[in-house]
Design a protein around this motif. Structure first.
Motif, PDB file in Angstrom:
ATOM      1  N   PRO A  58       0.821  -1.212   0.000  1.00  0.00           N
ATOM      2  CA  PRO A  58       0.000   0.000   0.000  1.00  0.00           C
ATOM      3  C   PRO A  58       0.855   1.262   0.000  1.00  0.00           C
ATOM      4  CG  PRO A  58       0.046  -0.981   2.189  1.00  0.00           C
ATOM      5  CD  PRO A  58       0.726  -1.956   1.279  1.00  0.00           C
ATOM      6  N   VAL A  59       0.405   2.246  -0.732  1.00  0.00           N
ATOM      7  CA  VAL A  59       1.057   3.556  -0.790  1.00  0.00           C
ATOM      8  C   VAL A  59      -0.008   4.613  -0.514  1.00  0.00           C
ATOM      9  CG1 VAL A  59       2.242   5.222  -2.278  1.00  0.00           C
ATOM     10  CG2 VAL A  59       2.819   2.789  -2.422  1.00  0.00           C
ATOM     11  N   GLY A  60       0.284   5.493   0.437  1.00  0.00           N
ATOM     12  CA  GLY A  60      -0.667   6.534   0.790  1.00  0.00           C
ATOM     13  C   GLY A  60      -0.582   7.739  -0.130  1.00  0.00           C
ATOM     14  N   LYS A  61      -0.999   8.877   0.389  1.00  0.00           N
ATOM     15  CA  LYS A  61      -1.028  10.114  -0.382  1.00  0.00           C
ATOM     16  C   LYS A  61      -0.248  11.205   0.347  1.00  0.00           C
ATOM     17  CE  LYS A  61      -4.112   9.179  -3.754  1.00  0.00           C
ATOM     18  NZ  LYS A  61      -3.900   9.427  -5.201  1.00  0.00           N
ATOM     19  N   PRO A  62       0.408  12.086  -0.400  1.00  0.00           N
ATOM     20  CA  PRO A  62       1.056  13.245   0.236  1.00  0.00           C
ATOM     21  C   PRO A  62      -0.014  14.202   0.758  1.00  0.00           C
ATOM     22  CG  PRO A  62       1.155  13.430  -2.151  1.00  0.00           C
ATOM     23  CD  PRO A  62       0.593  12.077  -1.857  1.00  0.00           C
ATOM     24  N   PRO A  63       0.341  15.078   1.716  1.00  0.00           N
ATOM     25  CA  PRO A  63      -0.652  16.009   2.267  1.00  0.00           C
ATOM     26  C   PRO A  63      -1.293  16.892   1.202  1.00  0.00           C
ATOM     27  CG  PRO A  63       1.323  15.975   3.627  1.00  0.00           C
ATOM     28  CD  PRO A  63       1.639  15.175   2.406  1.00  0.00           C
ATOM     29  N   LYS A  64      -0.500  17.301   0.216  1.00  0.00           N
ATOM     30  CA  LYS A  64      -1.012  18.086  -0.904  1.00  0.00           C
ATOM     31  C   LYS A  64      -0.649  17.361  -2.183  1.00  0.00           C
ATOM     32  CE  LYS A  64      -0.528  22.567  -3.238  1.00  0.00           C
ATOM     33  NZ  LYS A  64       0.172  23.887  -3.222  1.00  0.00           N
ATOM     34  N   GLU A  65      -1.655  16.973  -2.958  1.00  0.00           N
ATOM     35  CA  GLU A  65      -1.419  16.233  -4.193  1.00  0.00           C
ATOM     36  C   GLU A  65      -1.809  17.088  -5.390  1.00  0.00           C
ATOM     37  OE1 GLU A  65      -2.271  11.750  -5.973  1.00  0.00           O
ATOM     38  OE2 GLU A  65      -3.748  12.690  -4.657  1.00  0.00           O
ATOM     39  N   ILE A  66      -0.939  17.111  -6.386  1.00  0.00           N
ATOM     40  CA  ILE A  66      -1.184  17.869  -7.600  1.00  0.00           C
ATOM     41  C   ILE A  66      -1.804  16.947  -8.648  1.00  0.00           C
ATOM     42  CG2 ILE A  66      -0.069  19.160  -9.472  1.00  0.00           C
ATOM     43  CD1 ILE A  66       1.974  20.129  -7.488  1.00  0.00           C
ATOM     44  N   SER A  67      -2.870  17.401  -9.284  1.00  0.00           N
ATOM     45  CA  SER A  67      -3.581  16.546 -10.238  1.00  0.00           C
ATOM     46  C   SER A  67      -2.698  16.113 -11.406  1.00  0.00           C
ATOM     47  CB  SER A  67      -4.821  17.269 -10.777  1.00  0.00           C
ATOM     48  OG  SER A  67      -4.462  18.487 -11.412  1.00  0.00           O
ATOM     49  N   ALA A  68      -1.739  16.962 -11.774  1.00  0.00           N
ATOM     50  CA  ALA A  68      -0.837  16.609 -12.876  1.00  0.00           C
ATOM     51  C   ALA A  68       0.195  15.573 -12.463  1.00  0.00           C
ATOM     52  CB  ALA A  68      -0.135  17.865 -13.399  1.00  0.00           C
ATOM     53  N   ARG A  69       0.380  15.383 -11.160  1.00  0.00           N
ATOM     54  CA  ARG A  69       1.345  14.408 -10.645  1.00  0.00           C
ATOM     55  C   ARG A  69       0.669  13.535  -9.588  1.00  0.00           C
ATOM     56  NH1 ARG A  69       3.549  15.674 -14.543  1.00  0.00           N
ATOM     57  NH2 ARG A  69       5.654  16.495 -14.889  1.00  0.00           N
ATOM     58  N   PRO A  70      -0.325  12.747  -9.990  1.00  0.00           N
ATOM     59  CA  PRO A  70      -1.043  11.928  -9.006  1.00  0.00           C
ATOM     60  C   PRO A  70      -0.170  10.798  -8.466  1.00  0.00           C
ATOM     61  CG  PRO A  70      -1.689  11.321 -11.233  1.00  0.00           C
ATOM     62  CD  PRO A  70      -0.810  12.533 -11.356  1.00  0.00           C
ATOM     63  N   VAL A  71      -0.378  10.471  -7.216  1.00  0.00           N
ATOM     64  CA  VAL A  71       0.301   9.325  -6.605  1.00  0.00           C
ATOM     65  C   VAL A  71      -0.671   8.152  -6.628  1.00  0.00           C
ATOM     66  CG1 VAL A  71       1.333   8.378  -4.519  1.00  0.00           C
ATOM     67  CG2 VAL A  71       1.781  10.756  -5.165  1.00  0.00           C
ATOM     68  N   LYS A  72      -0.391   7.171  -7.476  1.00  0.00           N
ATOM     69  CA  LYS A  72      -1.251   5.995  -7.613  1.00  0.00           C
ATOM     70  C   LYS A  72      -0.571   4.732  -7.105  1.00  0.00           C
ATOM     71  CE  LYS A  72      -3.824   7.838 -11.566  1.00  0.00           C
ATOM     72  NZ  LYS A  72      -4.280   7.589 -12.958  1.00  0.00           N
ATOM     73  N   GLY A  73       0.632   4.879  -6.555  1.00  0.00           N
ATOM     74  CA  GLY A  73       1.343   3.714  -6.056  1.00  0.00           C
ATOM     75  C   GLY A  73       1.609   2.703  -7.161  1.00  0.00           C
ATOM     76  N   PHE A  74       1.364   1.445  -6.872  1.00  0.00           N
ATOM     77  CA  PHE A  74       1.657   0.390  -7.839  1.00  0.00           C
ATOM     78  C   PHE A  74       0.583   0.265  -8.926  1.00  0.00           C
ATOM     79  CE2 PHE A  74       4.532  -0.405  -4.441  1.00  0.00           C
ATOM     80  CZ  PHE A  74       5.643  -0.968  -5.044  1.00  0.00           C
ATOM     81  N   ASP A  75      -0.418   1.120  -8.853  1.00  0.00           N
ATOM     82  CA  ASP A  75      -1.390   1.206  -9.943  1.00  0.00           C
ATOM     83  C   ASP A  75      -0.949   2.218 -10.998  1.00  0.00           C
ATOM     84  OD1 ASP A  75      -3.137  -0.672  -8.835  1.00  0.00           O
ATOM     85  OD2 ASP A  75      -4.127   0.851  -7.601  1.00  0.00           O
ATOM     86  N   CYS A  76       0.148   2.877 -10.763  1.00  0.00           N
ATOM     87  CA  CYS A  76       0.660   3.851 -11.731  1.00  0.00           C
ATOM     88  C   CYS A  76       1.076   3.133 -13.019  1.00  0.00           C
ATOM     89  CB  CYS A  76       1.862   4.597 -11.144  1.00  0.00           C
ATOM     90  SG  CYS A  76       2.659   5.754 -12.277  1.00  0.00           S
ATOM     91  N   THR A  77       0.608   3.640 -14.140  1.00  0.00           N
ATOM     92  CA  THR A  77       0.926   3.014 -15.430  1.00  0.00           C
ATOM     93  C   THR A  77       2.027   3.739 -16.179  1.00  0.00           C
ATOM     94  OG1 THR A  77      -0.849   4.282 -16.488  1.00  0.00           O
ATOM     95  CG2 THR A  77      -1.400   2.079 -15.670  1.00  0.00           C
ATOM     96  N   ARG A  78       2.494   4.856 -15.636  1.00  0.00           N
ATOM     97  CA  ARG A  78       3.586   5.593 -16.260  1.00  0.00           C
ATOM     98  C   ARG A  78       4.903   4.889 -15.967  1.00  0.00           C
ATOM     99  NH1 ARG A  78       2.717  11.288 -17.510  1.00  0.00           N
ATOM    100  NH2 ARG A  78       4.959  11.264 -17.963  1.00  0.00           N
ATOM    101  N   THR A  79       5.827   4.940 -16.911  1.00  0.00           N
ATOM    102  CA  THR A  79       7.153   4.354 -16.725  1.00  0.00           C
ATOM    103  C   THR A  79       8.173   5.455 -16.488  1.00  0.00           C
ATOM    104  OG1 THR A  79       6.695   2.428 -18.096  1.00  0.00           O
ATOM    105  CG2 THR A  79       9.002   3.022 -17.815  1.00  0.00           C
ATOM    106  N   GLU A  80       8.971   5.299 -15.436  1.00  0.00           N
ATOM    107  CA  GLU A  80      10.070   6.237 -15.216  1.00  0.00           C
ATOM    108  C   GLU A  80      11.308   5.689 -15.914  1.00  0.00           C
ATOM    109  OE1 GLU A  80      11.707   8.603 -11.452  1.00  0.00           O
ATOM    110  OE2 GLU A  80      12.454   6.555 -11.577  1.00  0.00           O
TER     111      GLU A  80
END
Length: 273
Positions: A116-138
């Motif tokens: 599980p991965v939580g959320k930062p106190p302030k999240e920017i919509s252009a940089r969402p934190v989705k944890g292991f559901d993130c489909t973007r590749t770094e």
């Protein structure tokens, strides 16, 4: 700007059989010491006044604490002569997984870390934190861990002698999600922060009895050199340079070849084969 750190991953007997959670009871001390250092760093960072350029901060060692601790307890549980020294989390890497250079597929499928991965106190919509559901590749993380997967085959071979540590555990952004790196800011703006992070770097080097720092990029090479000179003058710690795997770097399409040449030239390849 960061909330208080409360550890979420404790290696108790009841949880040692859970997937990807390895019980390392004989090695808890060094892990706990390292995590305590990170907690102290986060407290100090929370008191630092950042330049107005930095409008939003993600700290995955806090909101992705579960998987960050899995990385520490699974792979950073013994003394390590070699440290790969990175700058800070990337938006689609460690900011998603809590693991340095933490491209999702590499962390989940090769390092065997997921949770599980939580959320930062302030999240920017252009940089969402989705944890292991993130489909973007770094790309940086894919290149870094992909290289050592090819060389080492199994992660334990890499971590026998080495580990990865970031100078700053935070990703900095403008309100529109545009990334701001420590190298983007003037030294005079960052001097107090550098003093904090330099001292913490020295604590980590001493804890793991590091003999060789592989600085990933020029920023990290400079910070390592200055910290060693200021706090460990006369130390035998060796500082080596490796190009950063970022696609933003000019003429960096052949990073794998450059990195392998670096390992060969610095007599490091022997540790991974």
């Amino acid at each position: 700007m960061d909330s208080e750190v409360v550890s979420s991953f404790f290696c108790k007997e009841a949880s040692c059989n859970a997937a990807n959670e390895t019980c390392l009871t004989g090695s808890q001390s060094i892990c706990d010491d390292f995590l305590h250092i990170i907690d102290e760093l986060n407290v100090l960072l929370g008191q630092f006044q950042f330049p107005s350029t930095v409008e939003c901060i993600y700290n995955p060692t806090i909101y992705a604490r579960h998987t960050f601790e899995m990385y520490v307890r699974k792979y950073c549980n013994t003394k390590k002569p070699i440290m790969y020294f990175g700058m800070n989390p990337g938006p689609w890497g460690m900011s998603q997984t809590g693991v340095p250079f933490g491209e999702v597929n590499s962390v989940r499928d090769w390092l065997g870390i997921q949770g599980p991965v939580g959320k930062p106190p302030k999240e920017i919509s252009a940089r969402p934190v989705k944890g292991f559901d993130c489909t973007r590749t770094e790309v940086s993380g894919k290149r870094f861990w992909g290289l050592f997967k090819d060389i080492c085959v199994v992660p334990d071979k890499f971590f026998e002698t080495s580990f990865v540590y970031n100078y700053i555990p935070q990703q900095w952004m403008k309100n529109n999600g545009c990334n701001v790196t420590p190298g983007d800011l003037k030294t005079q703006q960052m001097e107090n922060l550098f003093n904090i992070c330099d001292r913490v770097l020295i604590k980590v080097l001493e804890l793991y009895e590091v003999k060789t720092i592989v600085a990933i990029g020029k920023f990290c090479e400079t910070r390592a050199q200055k910290a060693i000179k200021k706090y460990m003058s006369g130390s035998p710690v060796q500082i080596l340079y490796m190009p950063h795997p970022s696609p933003r770097a000019v003429n960096n399409n052949n990073w794998d070849q450059k990195a392998i040449a670096c390992l060969k030239n610095q007599n490091l390849l022997q540790f991974y084969q």
